[in-house]
Write a protein that holds these residues in place. Structure first.
Motif, PDB file in Angstrom:
ATOM      1  N   PRO A   1       1.392  -1.209   0.217  1.00  0.00           N
ATOM      2  CA  PRO A   1      -0.219   0.116   0.302  1.00  0.00           C
ATOM      3  C   PRO A   1       1.184   1.204   0.353  1.00  0.00           C
ATOM      4  CG  PRO A   1      -0.219  -0.681   1.721  1.00  0.00           C
ATOM      5  CD  PRO A   1       1.028  -1.830   1.091  1.00  0.00           C
ATOM      6  N   ALA A   2       0.100   2.470  -0.335  1.00  0.00           N
ATOM      7  CA  ALA A   2       0.872   3.579  -0.139  1.00  0.00           C
ATOM      8  C   ALA A   2       1.484   4.008   1.328  1.00  0.00           C
ATOM      9  CB  ALA A   2       0.054   5.147  -0.400  1.00  0.00           C
ATOM     10  N   GLY A   3       2.702   4.137   1.490  1.00  0.00           N
ATOM     11  CA  GLY A   3       3.804   4.077   2.108  1.00  0.00           C
ATOM     12  C   GLY A   3       4.248   3.104   2.651  1.00  0.00           C
ATOM     13  N   GLY A   4       3.381   2.001   2.810  1.00  0.00           N
ATOM     14  CA  GLY A   4       3.621   0.535   3.163  1.00  0.00           C
ATOM     15  C   GLY A   4       5.378  -0.341   2.578  1.00  0.00           C
ATOM     16  N   LYS A   5       5.779  -1.240   3.202  1.00  0.00           N
ATOM     17  CA  LYS A   5       6.950  -1.588   2.859  1.00  0.00           C
ATOM     18  C   LYS A   5       6.955  -2.954   2.959  1.00  0.00           C
ATOM     19  CE  LYS A   5       8.881  -0.901   7.478  1.00  0.00           C
ATOM     20  NZ  LYS A   5      10.399  -0.368   7.748  1.00  0.00           N
ATOM     21  N   GLN A   6       7.791  -3.598   2.407  1.00  0.00           N
ATOM     22  CA  GLN A   6       8.025  -4.677   2.367  1.00  0.00           C
ATOM     23  C   GLN A   6       9.240  -5.991   2.300  1.00  0.00           C
ATOM     24  OE1 GLN A   6       6.618  -9.058   0.105  1.00  0.00           O
ATOM     25  NE2 GLN A   6       4.955  -7.144  -0.262  1.00  0.00           N
ATOM     26  N   ASP A   7      10.155  -6.821   3.309  1.00  0.00           N
ATOM     27  CA  ASP A   7      11.596  -6.970   3.647  1.00  0.00           C
ATOM     28  C   ASP A   7      11.678  -8.220   2.536  1.00  0.00           C
ATOM     29  OD1 ASP A   7      11.757  -5.058   5.410  1.00  0.00           O
ATOM     30  OD2 ASP A   7      11.230  -6.052   6.730  1.00  0.00           O
ATOM     31  N   PHE A   8      12.972  -8.595   2.428  1.00  0.00           N
ATOM     32  CA  PHE A   8      13.143 -10.534   1.373  1.00  0.00           C
ATOM     33  C   PHE A   8      14.562  -9.998   2.376  1.00  0.00           C
ATOM     34  CE2 PHE A   8      10.869  -8.627  -1.850  1.00  0.00           C
ATOM     35  CZ  PHE A   8       9.972  -9.043  -1.596  1.00  0.00           C
ATOM     36  N   THR A   9      14.688 -11.551   2.588  1.00  0.00           N
ATOM     37  CA  THR A   9      16.177 -11.819   3.060  1.00  0.00           C
ATOM     38  C   THR A   9      16.826 -12.918   1.855  1.00  0.00           C
ATOM     39  OG1 THR A   9      15.467 -12.231   5.455  1.00  0.00           O
ATOM     40  CG2 THR A   9      17.764 -12.856   4.840  1.00  0.00           C
ATOM     41  N   LEU A  10      18.386 -12.374   1.392  1.00  0.00           N
ATOM     42  CA  LEU A  10      18.701 -12.961   1.067  1.00  0.00           C
ATOM     43  C   LEU A  10      20.033 -14.166   1.109  1.00  0.00           C
ATOM     44  CD1 LEU A  10      19.158 -10.362  -1.793  1.00  0.00           C
ATOM     45  CD2 LEU A  10      17.444 -12.357  -2.542  1.00  0.00           C
ATOM     46  N   ARG A  11      20.466 -15.060   0.678  1.00  0.00           N
ATOM     47  CA  ARG A  11      21.774 -15.793   1.177  1.00  0.00           C
ATOM     48  C   ARG A  11      22.406 -15.654   0.379  1.00  0.00           C
ATOM     49  NH1 ARG A  11      21.330 -20.721   1.751  1.00  0.00           N
ATOM     50  NH2 ARG A  11      19.324 -21.695   0.521  1.00  0.00           N
ATOM     51  N   LEU A  12      23.762 -15.148   0.615  1.00  0.00           N
ATOM     52  CA  LEU A  12      24.646 -14.562  -0.598  1.00  0.00           C
ATOM     53  C   LEU A  12      26.025 -15.363   0.181  1.00  0.00           C
ATOM     54  CD1 LEU A  12      24.137 -10.779  -0.763  1.00  0.00           C
ATOM     55  CD2 LEU A  12      23.408 -12.046  -2.507  1.00  0.00           C
ATOM     56  N   LYS A  13      26.631 -15.251  -0.953  1.00  0.00           N
ATOM     57  CA  LYS A  13      27.906 -15.894  -0.833  1.00  0.00           C
ATOM     58  C   LYS A  13      28.952 -15.565  -1.704  1.00  0.00           C
ATOM     59  CE  LYS A  13      31.017 -19.792  -1.125  1.00  0.00           C
ATOM     60  NZ  LYS A  13      31.370 -22.000  -1.786  1.00  0.00           N
ATOM     61  N   ALA A  14      30.159 -14.765  -1.074  1.00  0.00           N
ATOM     62  CA  ALA A  14      31.212 -14.168  -1.912  1.00  0.00           C
ATOM     63  C   ALA A  14      32.447 -15.119  -2.322  1.00  0.00           C
ATOM     64  CB  ALA A  14      32.243 -13.551  -1.144  1.00  0.00           C
ATOM     65  N   ALA A  15      32.833 -14.701  -4.016  1.00  0.00           N
ATOM     66  CA  ALA A  15      33.494 -16.201  -4.839  1.00  0.00           C
ATOM     67  C   ALA A  15      35.379 -15.913  -3.941  1.00  0.00           C
ATOM     68  CB  ALA A  15      33.962 -14.474  -6.278  1.00  0.00           C
ATOM     69  N   GLY A  16      35.403 -16.505  -4.655  1.00  0.00           N
ATOM     70  CA  GLY A  16      36.624 -17.031  -3.974  1.00  0.00           C
ATOM     71  C   GLY A  16      37.831 -15.673  -4.650  1.00  0.00           C
ATOM     72  N   GLN A  17      37.814 -15.479  -5.608  1.00  0.00           N
ATOM     73  CA  GLN A  17      38.452 -14.321  -5.747  1.00  0.00           C
ATOM     74  C   GLN A  17      37.805 -12.429  -5.710  1.00  0.00           C
ATOM     75  OE1 GLN A  17      41.437 -14.324  -6.350  1.00  0.00           O
ATOM     76  NE2 GLN A  17      42.217 -16.357  -6.067  1.00  0.00           N
ATOM     77  N   ILE A  18      37.747 -11.904  -4.849  1.00  0.00           N
ATOM     78  CA  ILE A  18      37.288 -10.775  -5.340  1.00  0.00           C
ATOM     79  C   ILE A  18      37.573  -9.615  -5.559  1.00  0.00           C
ATOM     80  CG2 ILE A  18      35.646  -9.163  -3.227  1.00  0.00           C
ATOM     81  CD1 ILE A  18      35.288 -10.655  -1.393  1.00  0.00           C
ATOM     82  N   SER A  19      37.304  -9.335  -6.960  1.00  0.00           N
ATOM     83  CA  SER A  19      37.612  -8.125  -7.925  1.00  0.00           C
ATOM     84  C   SER A  19      37.900  -6.673  -7.518  1.00  0.00           C
ATOM     85  CB  SER A  19      37.675  -8.801  -9.496  1.00  0.00           C
ATOM     86  OG  SER A  19      36.578  -7.886  -9.470  1.00  0.00           O
ATOM     87  N   SER A  20      36.423  -6.578  -6.862  1.00  0.00           N
ATOM     88  CA  SER A  20      36.638  -4.631  -6.718  1.00  0.00           C
ATOM     89  C   SER A  20      36.396  -4.805  -5.299  1.00  0.00           C
ATOM     90  CB  SER A  20      35.558  -4.177  -7.658  1.00  0.00           C
ATOM     91  OG  SER A  20      35.299  -2.893  -6.917  1.00  0.00           O
ATOM     92  N   SER A  21      37.044  -3.828  -4.701  1.00  0.00           N
ATOM     93  CA  SER A  21      35.672  -3.522  -3.136  1.00  0.00           C
ATOM     94  C   SER A  21      34.785  -3.021  -3.146  1.00  0.00           C
ATOM     95  CB  SER A  21      36.991  -2.018  -2.661  1.00  0.00           C
ATOM     96  OG  SER A  21      36.680  -1.201  -3.101  1.00  0.00           O
ATOM     97  N   THR A  22      33.678  -3.037  -4.079  1.00  0.00           N
ATOM     98  CA  THR A  22      32.998  -2.505  -3.849  1.00  0.00           C
ATOM     99  C   THR A  22      31.641  -3.077  -4.832  1.00  0.00           C
ATOM    100  OG1 THR A  22      33.208  -0.204  -4.166  1.00  0.00           O
ATOM    101  CG2 THR A  22      31.481  -0.375  -4.844  1.00  0.00           C
ATOM    102  N   GLN A  23      30.711  -4.052  -4.139  1.00  0.00           N
ATOM    103  CA  GLN A  23      30.532  -5.185  -4.524  1.00  0.00           C
ATOM    104  C   GLN A  23      28.479  -4.921  -4.736  1.00  0.00           C
ATOM    105  OE1 GLN A  23      31.460  -7.929  -6.413  1.00  0.00           O
ATOM    106  NE2 GLN A  23      33.154  -6.983  -5.637  1.00  0.00           N
ATOM    107  N   SER A  24      27.391  -4.600  -5.147  1.00  0.00           N
ATOM    108  CA  SER A  24      26.593  -4.982  -5.605  1.00  0.00           C
ATOM    109  C   SER A  24      25.739  -5.860  -5.712  1.00  0.00           C
ATOM    110  CB  SER A  24      26.467  -3.384  -6.257  1.00  0.00           C
ATOM    111  OG  SER A  24      26.773  -4.110  -8.026  1.00  0.00           O
TER     112      SER A  24
END
Length: 714
Positions: A343-366
């Motif tokens: 609804p107008a002004g309302g919100k909703q949450d989601f939970t994501l399960r993430l895993k980082a790669a063995g090689q992280i190329s950049s200090s900024t992920q998204s």
């Protein structure tokens, strides 16, 4: 009596000869021996190379009779006679061209033949000693007569109709009713019979009459007929340009009968746009939960994504799709989620399960969230979409504290490009030259692949749209020329071409890949193919009589021409125009029709005027076409009002009666004598007609004497 008997015997002999000629078998000569045969025509000559009906010509025929000799012809006689054919009259001359015991050859010349005009045959009958054979030739020089066909009735072109409307006080407004008078002017010289006008308004207008078709009386050439229709504007008007589509169906004389015709045009009606109260698309805000520390290689962690509706209307049936950057993987069973309505002004949450790669190329992920939903605009349900990205900090591979500073990522940018012309015509070919540069001052790029996306307005001309470069040093440039063609369907305006780059670079002990893209803008224009034909001007016009001038037009271009106007320009006091300036609106692609002008000369002599057609082409440029016209004006001939006065019949003259009566004593004896002699002649003629006519020795009939000749002899 003896003469009658002689006539009958002669006729019987001729009849017997004809029967013998018709019987099959060999004919007998006069001496009882079989006659010669094999009559054939070897050649012929004619005095004229072309013979037409009633022409008099000379014809020479060359014969051979293989069954007879020249001596036979001399001893037994050679006879040649004409048969019924395509020629008549004339005389003949026979000449034997062989001698002795040679096969008989002879020429016959026919003089003064008259051609009947039907057929091409010429037939003769020839024989030696009374045995005849027929011969026939085809005179190729004869031209058979054909009866002249009546000229068909003229085919009249479709009459031109000019349609116009009455003036309005101002632009129509939403919800108001108004009347509109539509005039149909017949620009031709023909009369339009049984005309019927039909109307169809645009979507923001409603025809309030119970019918949409209206019959009109006949419209003579140069005259007008009109219909008044009742219209109402809808409560919502989305466009400032409304229209009333008008069609006139009629019959007109052509080719000796009445032919059906029609004319259609769009009558523009200015309107005031009514503001529509609609709800704008809701704005969605995407946020994430806090992290206690930067992400490390191979780390698994939960992340809560919150979507908040900042709009004034509810978001219905929302669907969210999440995508991680190159060093993050989503461990959920799927990355697309169907959410509940927000609804107008309302919100909703989601939970994501993430895993980082063995090689992280950049200090900024998204994490990128793509959202699709429906919402209420106030009038109807509409589709909406939004895309948001949240960023996460990470520790690149090879460091434990994350304090290692990477070198700036090298970028490939287009430093310049050229296409050779100020504008590219639709359908034209041109070379696109692109110069791109490695922006890094320290790192080189390798394995570069450039792909050109030409969109829906251009096409690569006989080559590929993908190019490979092994490497480009730090700060260096590379240039590539690509042949392109603007599509014929490309619309006028700035059209885009996208150059996309995929490449790799080495920073210290790690190799990374990245990509970039640049949008190039190239102006394209559709060529102006709005064609207008010059008007047809009569050789002379009358002063103070209205004259119709018309220009035929057709928009052959693929784009619309807009703001078309037509005007008449002339010196003051010499000409009067019914409508000096006409605003005709926009002409879409493929439209054709007629622009009409009604002018009235005011003075005699040569009158110069100019018909001006102005419009804006597809590129928004003002264009103008001018058509100079010279009218030769004269005074109208005076009407002949004199009425013929019938002559009085002359009084009868009886002078002849007096003369006749005065000389009657002398004339009467002569009249009685003439009557007596005529009765005697009639008796003699009756006696002759009871038997055969009198024949002389040459078998030629003597014409009976006329009463006038008898009177002369007496």
């Amino acid at each position: 009596m003896k003469k009658n008997i002689l006539k009958r015997l002669t006729a019987a002999a001729l009849l017997a000869v004809c029967l013998l000629m018709a019987l099959p078998g060999a004919a007998l000569a006069a001496d009882g021996q079989p006659a010669g045969g094999g009559l054939a025509v070897t050649a012929y000559e004619v005095s004229s190379p072309s013979i037409r009906r009633n022409d008099a010509v000379d014809l020479t025929m060359h014969f051979i009779m293989s069954g007879s000799t020249a001596d036979d012809a001399q001893s037994r006689g050679l006879d040649v006679s004409r048969l019924v054919d395509s020629f008549s009259g004339g005389s003949q001359e026979v000449r034997i061209t062989s001698s002795g015991a040679d096969p008989l050859t002879f020429d016959v010349t026919f003089r003064g033949l008259v051609y009947s005009g039907s057929g091409k045959s010429f037939r003769v009958m020839a024989g030696v000693g009374g045995a005849f054979e027929n011969a026939e030739i085809t005179v190729r020089e004869a031209n058979e007569y054909e009866e002249p066909k009546p000229e068909p009735a003229p085919v009249n072109p479709l009459p031109l109709i000019q349609m116009s409307r009455s003036e309005l006080r101002g632009p129509i407004t939403a919800g108001h009713s108004f009347d509109l008078t539509v005039e149909f002017r017949n620009l031709s010289d023909l009369t339009l019979e049984s005309p019927v006008a039909s109307f169809s308004p645009s979507e923001a207008l409603t025809l309030t009459d119970s019918v949409s078709s209206f019959p009109l009386p006949s419209i003579p050439g140069g005259r007008s007929g009109s219909v008044t229709v009742h219209l109402r504007a809808n409560d919502t008007i989305a466009s400032a340009s409304q229209a009333l589509n008008a069609e006139l169906r009629f019959t007109y004389p052509s080719a000796g009968s009445m032919t059906q015709g029609s004319a259609a045009d769009k009558i523009n009606i200015p309107a005031q746009v009514a503001a529509r109260q609609t709800n704008p698309q809701p704005m969605l805000l995407v946020t994430r939960s806090e992290l206690t520390s930067p992400i490390r290689a191979n780390q698994e962690f939960p992340l809560t994504i919150t979507i908040q509706n900042l709009g004034k209307t509810a978001v219905a049936n929302p669907i969210a799709t999440f995508t991680g950057s190159d060093s993050l993987t989503i461990l959920n069973s799927n990355s697309t989620f169907l959410m509940k309505d927000i609804p107008a002004g309302g919100k909703q949450d989601f939970t994501l399960r993430l895993k980082a790669a063995g090689q992280i190329s950049s200090s900024t992920q998204s994490i990128t969230a793509d959202l699709k939903f429906t919402y209420d605009t106030g009038d109807a349900m509409a589709n909406g979409s939004d895309s948001e990205r949240v960023y996460l900090s990470a520790a690149p591979t090879g460091t434990s504290t994350g304090t290692r500073t990477d070198k700036p990522t090298p970028n490939l940018i287009v430093s310049s490009f050229a296409y050779g012309e100020a504008q590219i015509p639709a359908g034209g070919k041109f070379p696109l030259s692109i110069r791109f540069r490695n922006t890094s001052a320290q790192l080189s790029v390798e394995n570069i692949v450039m792909t050109l996306d030409t969109g829906d307005s251009f096409a690569v001309d006989n080559t590929t749209n993908t190019y490979y470069y092994k490497s480009i040093a730090a700060g260096a440039e590379q240039e590539q020329s690509i042949p392109l063609q603007a599509l014929s369907t490309a619309k006028t305006g700035a059209r885009t071409v996208t150059a996309s780059f995929k490449y790799e670079y080495v920073d210290g002990d790690r190799r990374a890949s990245t990509n970039s893209s640049v949008v190039l803008s190239i102006p394209v224009f559709q060529q102006d193919r709005f064609e207008i034909s010059a008007p047809t001007v009569p050789p002379a016009v009358n002063v103070n009589e209205e004259l119709a001038l018309s220009l035929n037009y057709v928009n052959k271009g693929k784009s619309e021409v807009s703001n078309v106007s037509a005007s008449v320009s002339a010196k003051d006091g010499v000409l009067q125009a019914a409508v000096p300036t006409q605003n005709l609106g926009n002409f879409e692609s493929g439209k054709s029709g007629t622009i009409g002008f009604a002018v009235t000369p005011l003075v005699t002599g040569d009158i110069d005027l100019t018909l001006v057609i102005s419009y804006e082409d597809a590129g928004g440029q003002q264009q103008s076409r001018q058509f100079p016209v010279r009218l030769k004006a004269q005074q109208a001939p005076a009407a002949d009002d004199e009425t013929a006065v019938p002559e009085e019949p002359a009084a009868p003259n009886h002078t002849w009666l007096y003369v006749l009566l005065g000389s009657g004593v002398l004339v009467l004896p002569a009249v009685l004598l003439a009557v007596r002699r005529r009765r005697a002649k009639k008796k003699e003629a009756a006696a002759v007609s009871s038997g055969w006519e009198n024949w002389d020795d040459g078998a030629a009939r003597s014409a009976p004497e006329s009463p006038a000749d008898t009177a002369k002899k007496e």
